[in-house]
Design a protein around this motif. Sequence first.
Motif, PDB file in Angstrom:
ATOM      1  N   ASN A 137      -7.620  11.940  -2.462  1.00 41.56           N
ATOM      2  CA  ASN A 137      -6.564  11.548  -3.385  1.00 41.56           C
ATOM      3  C   ASN A 137      -7.115  10.649  -4.483  1.00 41.56           C
ATOM      4  OD1 ASN A 137      -4.026  12.592  -1.892  1.00 41.56           O
ATOM      5  ND2 ASN A 137      -5.159  11.467  -0.309  1.00 41.56           N
ATOM      6  N   ARG A 138      -6.356  10.536  -5.551  1.00 40.49           N
ATOM      7  CA  ARG A 138      -6.731   9.648  -6.645  1.00 40.49           C
ATOM      8  C   ARG A 138      -5.543   8.764  -7.003  1.00 40.49           C
ATOM      9  NH1 ARG A 138      -4.730  11.618 -11.498  1.00 40.49           N
ATOM     10  NH2 ARG A 138      -3.978  13.781 -11.439  1.00 40.49           N
ATOM     11  N   ARG A 139      -5.863   7.623  -7.584  1.00 39.70           N
ATOM     12  CA  ARG A 139      -4.826   6.651  -7.904  1.00 39.70           C
ATOM     13  C   ARG A 139      -4.139   7.034  -9.207  1.00 39.70           C
ATOM     14  NH1 ARG A 139      -5.442   0.128  -7.215  1.00 39.70           N
ATOM     15  NH2 ARG A 139      -3.370  -0.471  -7.996  1.00 39.70           N
ATOM     16  N   GLN A 140      -2.826   7.000  -9.169  1.00 36.09           N
ATOM     17  CA  GLN A 140      -2.026   7.236 -10.359  1.00 36.09           C
ATOM     18  C   GLN A 140      -0.894   6.215 -10.370  1.00 36.09           C
ATOM     19  OE1 GLN A 140       0.729  10.787 -11.099  1.00 36.09           O
ATOM     20  NE2 GLN A 140      -1.088  11.365 -12.292  1.00 36.09           N
ATOM     21  N   GLN A 141      -1.084   5.187 -11.211  1.00 32.26           N
ATOM     22  CA  GLN A 141      -0.155   4.056 -11.258  1.00 32.26           C
ATOM     23  C   GLN A 141      -0.069   3.402  -9.872  1.00 32.26           C
ATOM     24  OE1 GLN A 141       3.495   5.562 -13.022  1.00 32.26           O
ATOM     25  NE2 GLN A 141       2.567   5.703 -15.060  1.00 32.26           N
ATOM     26  N   ASP A 142       1.071   3.432  -9.210  1.00 34.41           N
ATOM     27  CA  ASP A 142       1.227   2.735  -7.940  1.00 34.41           C
ATOM     28  C   ASP A 142       1.297   3.698  -6.751  1.00 34.41           C
ATOM     29  OD1 ASP A 142       1.283   0.276  -9.181  1.00 34.41           O
ATOM     30  OD2 ASP A 142       3.454   0.321  -9.486  1.00 34.41           O
ATOM     31  N   ARG A 143       0.675   4.867  -6.898  1.00 35.79           N
ATOM     32  CA  ARG A 143       0.700   5.804  -5.779  1.00 35.79           C
ATOM     33  C   ARG A 143      -0.575   6.620  -5.744  1.00 35.79           C
ATOM     34  NH1 ARG A 143       3.066  10.952  -7.357  1.00 35.79           N
ATOM     35  NH2 ARG A 143       3.281  11.028  -9.639  1.00 35.79           N
ATOM     36  N   ASP A 167      -7.146   1.130  -2.705  1.00 35.53           N
ATOM     37  CA  ASP A 167      -7.708   2.342  -3.281  1.00 35.53           C
ATOM     38  C   ASP A 167      -7.191   3.529  -2.470  1.00 35.53           C
ATOM     39  OD1 ASP A 167      -9.092   3.966  -4.945  1.00 35.53           O
ATOM     40  OD2 ASP A 167     -11.095   3.263  -4.365  1.00 35.53           O
ATOM     41  N   CYS A 168      -7.244   4.701  -3.065  1.00 37.71           N
ATOM     42  CA  CYS A 168      -6.717   5.889  -2.405  1.00 37.71           C
ATOM     43  C   CYS A 168      -7.726   6.483  -1.430  1.00 37.71           C
ATOM     44  CB  CYS A 168      -6.344   6.939  -3.446  1.00 37.71           C
ATOM     45  SG  CYS A 168      -4.940   6.448  -4.496  1.00 37.71           S
ATOM     46  N   ASN A 169      -7.210   7.062  -0.347  1.00 35.87           N
ATOM     47  CA  ASN A 169      -8.065   7.790   0.578  1.00 35.87           C
ATOM     48  C   ASN A 169      -8.522   9.089  -0.085  1.00 35.87           C
ATOM     49  OD1 ASN A 169      -7.359   5.799   2.390  1.00 35.87           O
ATOM     50  ND2 ASN A 169      -5.758   7.034   3.375  1.00 35.87           N
ATOM     51  N   ARG A 170      -9.751   9.488   0.157  1.00 34.50           N
ATOM     52  CA  ARG A 170     -10.214  10.766  -0.351  1.00 34.50           C
ATOM     53  C   ARG A 170      -9.441  11.915   0.297  1.00 34.50           C
ATOM     54  NH1 ARG A 170     -16.792   9.969  -0.103  1.00 34.50           N
ATOM     55  NH2 ARG A 170     -16.953   8.305  -1.665  1.00 34.50           N
ATOM     56  N   LEU A 198       0.826  -1.199   0.000  1.00 34.42           N
ATOM     57  CA  LEU A 198       0.000   0.000   0.000  1.00 34.42           C
ATOM     58  C   LEU A 198       0.863   1.253   0.000  1.00 34.42           C
ATOM     59  CD1 LEU A 198      -2.117  -2.140   0.853  1.00 34.42           C
ATOM     60  CD2 LEU A 198      -3.132  -0.387   2.302  1.00 34.42           C
ATOM     61  N   PRO A 199       0.618   2.138  -0.951  1.00 34.25           N
ATOM     62  CA  PRO A 199       1.345   3.410  -0.920  1.00 34.25           C
ATOM     63  C   PRO A 199       0.785   4.321   0.169  1.00 34.25           C
ATOM     64  CG  PRO A 199      -0.249   3.424  -2.691  1.00 34.25           C
ATOM     65  CD  PRO A 199      -0.297   2.055  -2.088  1.00 34.25           C
ATOM     66  N   GLU A 200       1.382   5.451   0.343  1.00 34.49           N
ATOM     67  CA  GLU A 200       0.912   6.427   1.326  1.00 34.49           C
ATOM     68  C   GLU A 200      -0.485   6.920   0.925  1.00 34.49           C
ATOM     69  OE1 GLU A 200       2.480  10.526   3.493  1.00 34.49           O
ATOM     70  OE2 GLU A 200       3.563   9.650   1.801  1.00 34.49           O
ATOM     71  N   ASN A 201      -1.345   7.148   1.927  1.00 38.07           N
ATOM     72  CA  ASN A 201      -2.717   7.630   1.726  1.00 38.07           C
ATOM     73  C   ASN A 201      -3.581   6.615   0.949  1.00 38.07           C
ATOM     74  OD1 ASN A 201      -2.260  10.193   2.970  1.00 38.07           O
ATOM     75  ND2 ASN A 201      -1.201  10.858   1.093  1.00 38.07           N
ATOM     76  N   ALA A 202      -3.377   5.340   1.234  1.00 39.64           N
ATOM     77  CA  ALA A 202      -4.162   4.279   0.572  1.00 39.64           C
ATOM     78  C   ALA A 202      -4.717   3.324   1.614  1.00 39.64           C
ATOM     79  CB  ALA A 202      -3.300   3.532  -0.435  1.00 39.64           C
ATOM     80  N   HIS A 203      -5.714   2.526   1.198  1.00 36.43           N
ATOM     81  CA  HIS A 203      -6.328   1.524   2.072  1.00 36.43           C
ATOM     82  C   HIS A 203      -6.739   0.316   1.230  1.00 36.43           C
ATOM     83  CE1 HIS A 203      -9.726   3.916   0.491  1.00 36.43           C
ATOM     84  NE2 HIS A 203     -10.363   2.766   0.488  1.00 36.43           N
ATOM     85  N   ILE A 204      -6.920  -0.826   1.883  1.00 41.14           N
ATOM     86  CA  ILE A 204      -7.372  -2.038   1.187  1.00 41.14           C
ATOM     87  C   ILE A 204      -8.823  -1.827   0.748  1.00 41.14           C
ATOM     88  CG2 ILE A 204      -7.835  -4.501   1.415  1.00 41.14           C
ATOM     89  CD1 ILE A 204      -5.604  -4.621   3.493  1.00 41.14           C
TER      90      ILE A 204
END
Length: 242
Positions: free
Chosen positions: A232-238, A227-230, A213-219
């Motif tokens: 934020n939006r997903r861009q490749q692997d971050r 998926d990214c925490n709001r 999981l990258p920073e600011n993400a959750h399962i």
Amino acid sequence: MLLALCTTPLAAQEPRQVPDNASAKRYGDGWTCNEGYRPSGSGCAEIEVPANAYATGSSYGSGWACSYGYTESNGQCAEVLVPANAHLTSTSGDRWACDDGYRVQDGGCVAIVVPANAYAVNSRSGTGWKCERGYRETQGRCVAIRVPEHGYLSDSPSSGGWACERGYRAERNDCVAINVPDNARLNGSSYGSGWDCKRGFREVDDACEPLQLPENAHIDYSGNDWDCNRPNRRQQDRCVPR
């Protein structure tokens, strides 16, 4: 001076013209045909009831119906020909059915021959028998079902009479153990690998590897991706700000 009152007699009401074999309606105008007659033109014609029939008392349709054991054919009532080992159906009497232990074949009723390891069934079609549990029909006989090791009898029509226990899957005529990798669990499906990765893991080359999981993400809801925490939006692997 008194005025003389003049009264004019009401015109006599003409009687209703009721044709022969009819009766005037009790209320309102008009008439109805007597039982055994039906409207025809401006009068009532007698209903001609053929042999082996009876009048229904209805002004609709033919006005008659065939007696029990007869069926309508070209305006007449023909006798229902019941073959040997059969009987008239109790509902209408215009059809027949085979007695117990017999089935329809070539317009008649033939005895049902129940093979070994089978039992008779009350059915108008088919063989008239079914194989006992643990057997299946093969060329008019009931042959024992071979259940492989780690298998059990199954009534599913697509199973061939048997299915594999949990943790095994059918391959040809055997039940083969499902190889479940670490961090996975059986999913009970007979298709695919037969297992799913546990929450927090994803399938990679027949194995289950932990999610990174990258920073600011959750399962996410599936448990096998992120998926990214709001907001934020997903861009490749971050996850990046919107």
